[in-house]
Design an enzyme around this catalytic site. Structure first.
Site, short mmCIF file in Angstrom:
data_model
loop_
_atom_site.label_atom_id
_atom_site.label_comp_id
_atom_site.label_asym_id
_atom_site.label_seq_id
_atom_site.Cartn_x
_atom_site.Cartn_y
_atom_site.Cartn_z
N GLY A 1 -33.32 -75.37 -40.49
CA GLY A 1 -32.95 -76.86 -41.06
C GLY A 1 -33.38 -77.85 -39.96
N HIS B 1 -42.15 -77.53 -40.98
CA HIS B 1 -41.54 -76.79 -41.90
C HIS B 1 -42.13 -77.01 -43.50
CE1 HIS B 1 -38.16 -77.47 -38.92
NE2 HIS B 1 -38.32 -75.90 -39.20
N LYS C 1 -46.57 -71.55 -34.89
CA LYS C 1 -45.75 -72.08 -33.69
C LYS C 1 -44.87 -71.13 -33.03
CE LYS C 1 -43.36 -75.37 -31.53
NZ LYS C 1 -42.10 -74.56 -31.09
N GLN D 1 -42.72 -64.36 -32.79
CA GLN D 1 -41.69 -64.22 -33.85
C GLN D 1 -42.64 -63.63 -35.08
OE1 GLN D 1 -38.60 -66.93 -34.97
NE2 GLN D 1 -39.93 -67.50 -36.80
N VAL E 1 -48.23 -77.29 -36.74
CA VAL E 1 -48.46 -78.75 -37.15
C VAL E 1 -48.13 -79.74 -35.81
CG1 VAL E 1 -47.66 -80.76 -38.48
CG2 VAL E 1 -48.10 -78.29 -39.65
N SER F 1 -41.42 -79.73 -33.39
CA SER F 1 -40.16 -78.68 -33.21
C SER F 1 -38.86 -79.86 -33.45
CB SER F 1 -40.20 -78.34 -31.69
OG SER F 1 -38.95 -77.70 -31.49
P1 AMP Z 1 -37.20 -72.89 -37.34
O1 AMP Z 1 -36.52 -73.76 -38.26
O2 AMP Z 1 -37.50 -73.64 -36.01
O3 AMP Z 1 -36.59 -71.49 -37.61
O4 AMP Z 1 -38.70 -72.80 -38.11
C1 AMP Z 1 -38.58 -72.43 -39.49
C2 AMP Z 1 -40.05 -72.12 -39.74
O5 AMP Z 1 -40.94 -73.17 -39.42
C3 AMP Z 1 -40.77 -70.79 -38.80
O6 AMP Z 1 -41.47 -69.93 -39.59
C4 AMP Z 1 -41.57 -71.47 -37.67
O7 AMP Z 1 -42.45 -71.10 -37.11
C5 AMP Z 1 -42.02 -72.69 -38.52
N1 AMP Z 1 -42.28 -73.89 -37.77
C6 AMP Z 1 -41.58 -74.56 -36.80
N2 AMP Z 1 -42.55 -75.43 -36.09
C7 AMP Z 1 -43.57 -75.65 -36.79
C8 AMP Z 1 -44.74 -76.33 -36.50
N3 AMP Z 1 -44.82 -77.48 -35.75
N4 AMP Z 1 -46.00 -75.96 -37.43
C9 AMP Z 1 -45.75 -74.93 -38.19
N5 AMP Z 1 -44.66 -74.27 -38.40
C10 AMP Z 1 -43.59 -74.54 -37.77
#
Ligand code: AMP
Length: 290
Positions: free
Chosen positions: A39, A45, A157, A161, A184, A193
């Site tokens: 979220g 995302h 990013k 992981q 992104v 982030s």
């Molecule tokens: P999170 O909500 O932080 O767990 O991220 C969910 C997904 O979004 C994960 O696969 C992250 O790697 C991806 N994600 C987070 N930030 C970015 C970004 N700046 N660019 C591309 N994907 C992202």
């Protein structure tokens, strides 16, 4: 299953509701794409959602702040939760289904089975967040079991992981394809982030040093530098000059194993983790020889 009256989007809160929606999609022969998130959605995302929509007929976005990937001293309680805005963004993209369970639904009383993550989890993040990838691998496996997607979409990013998940999928013979989507960034280069919102204006400026350091690593690599300590030295210098001194790592590793390397001979990756103020940030850039 809930159809949010003010938002044009299906939201499943329980496994039962989820199963009913998935069953309906499968009966219609639709290919399922999965985008797992915690979220506090941003364009990073949403880029995964768009990639999923290009390749799949039925896109499921999960929103779950997974407690098992946070250490006791980390920011689980403080982690941003913006569910209403998230649903607005996802309904604007016409996402087919959001799965947003509460903690009890996925970790009921008595839960005790965890994935032992692959070797690639051990260096870098594994050194600084020892239990983190155990929690990540466990929740991702649970989501893969709950949502029989053909493709799951993750962001570069979180480079390590992605590698942990790819190794787990291979080692456990999980019938799913993993697609890794590009990072992104904000207009000035900062990788998007959910945690960026914690940055004070001064820290927001200092945080730019991460992408600048990676730019320098890529520039050095393109000019022919292959010695990793030289490249790490550039990154370290740029971070420190900007006042980013709490550097956990600024290094170059093998892109597949994430083991440290001395010299770039095959696909490699420059990675940084650093604290800016109280916020821990990570970023990375691939270094790929011809
Ligand atoms: P999170 O909500 O932080 O767990 O991220 C969910 C997904 O979004 C994960 O696969 C992250 O790697 C991806 N994600 C987070 N930030 C970015 C970004 N700046 N660019 C591309 N994907 C992202």
């Amino acid at each position: 299953m809930q159809m949010k009256p003010d938002k044009n989007i299906q939201v499943a809160r329980t496994q039962l509701e989820l199963r009913q929606c998935i069953q309906a999609a499968k009966t219609q022969g639709r290919s399922i794409g999965l985008v797992p998130t915690m979220g506090a959605l941003h364009e990073g995302h949403l880029s995964l959602v768009r990639a999923a929509q290009r390749e799949c007929d039925f896109v499921v976005v999960t929103i779950f702040v997974n407690p098992t990937q946070f250490a006791p001293h980390e920011d689980l309680d403080k982690y941003p939760r913006t569910f209403d805005e998230d649903l607005d963004a996802l309904s604007e993209l016409a996402v087919d289904l959001v799965f947003a369970p509460d903690q009890e639904e996925l970790y009921p009383h008595g839960f005790s089975t965890y994935v032992l993550p692959p070797a690639v989890a051990a260096p870098l993040e594994g050194q600084y967040r020892p239990e983190h990838f155990r929690g990540v691998a466990t929740i991702v496996l649970k989501l893969f079991n709950l949502i029989p997607a053909g493709i799951a979409f993750f962001g570069q990013k979180d480079y390590q992981q992605c590698q942990v998940i790819c190794h787990m999928v291979k080692d456990f013979n999980i019938p799913i394809e993993i697609q890794v989507c590009p990072i992104v960034r904000e207009a000035d280069g900062l990788a998007m982030s959910s945690r960026n919102r914690y940055l004070s204006p001064e820290d927001r400026l200092r945080a730019l040093a991460l992408s600048k350091a990676l730019d320098a690593a890529v520039a050095g690599f393109r000019q022919g530098i292959r010695d990793c300590s030289t490249i790490s030295g550039y990154m370290d210098q740029i971070l420190r000059q900007a006042g980013v001194t709490e550097i956990e790592y600024a290094t170059v590793a093998d892109a597949s194993t994430l083991q440290p390397i001395g010299c770039i001979e095959r696909r490699s990756v420059a990675l940084i983790a650093a604290r800016v103020g109280t916020t821990r940030l990570i970023d990375n850039a691939l270094l790929v020889p011809e």
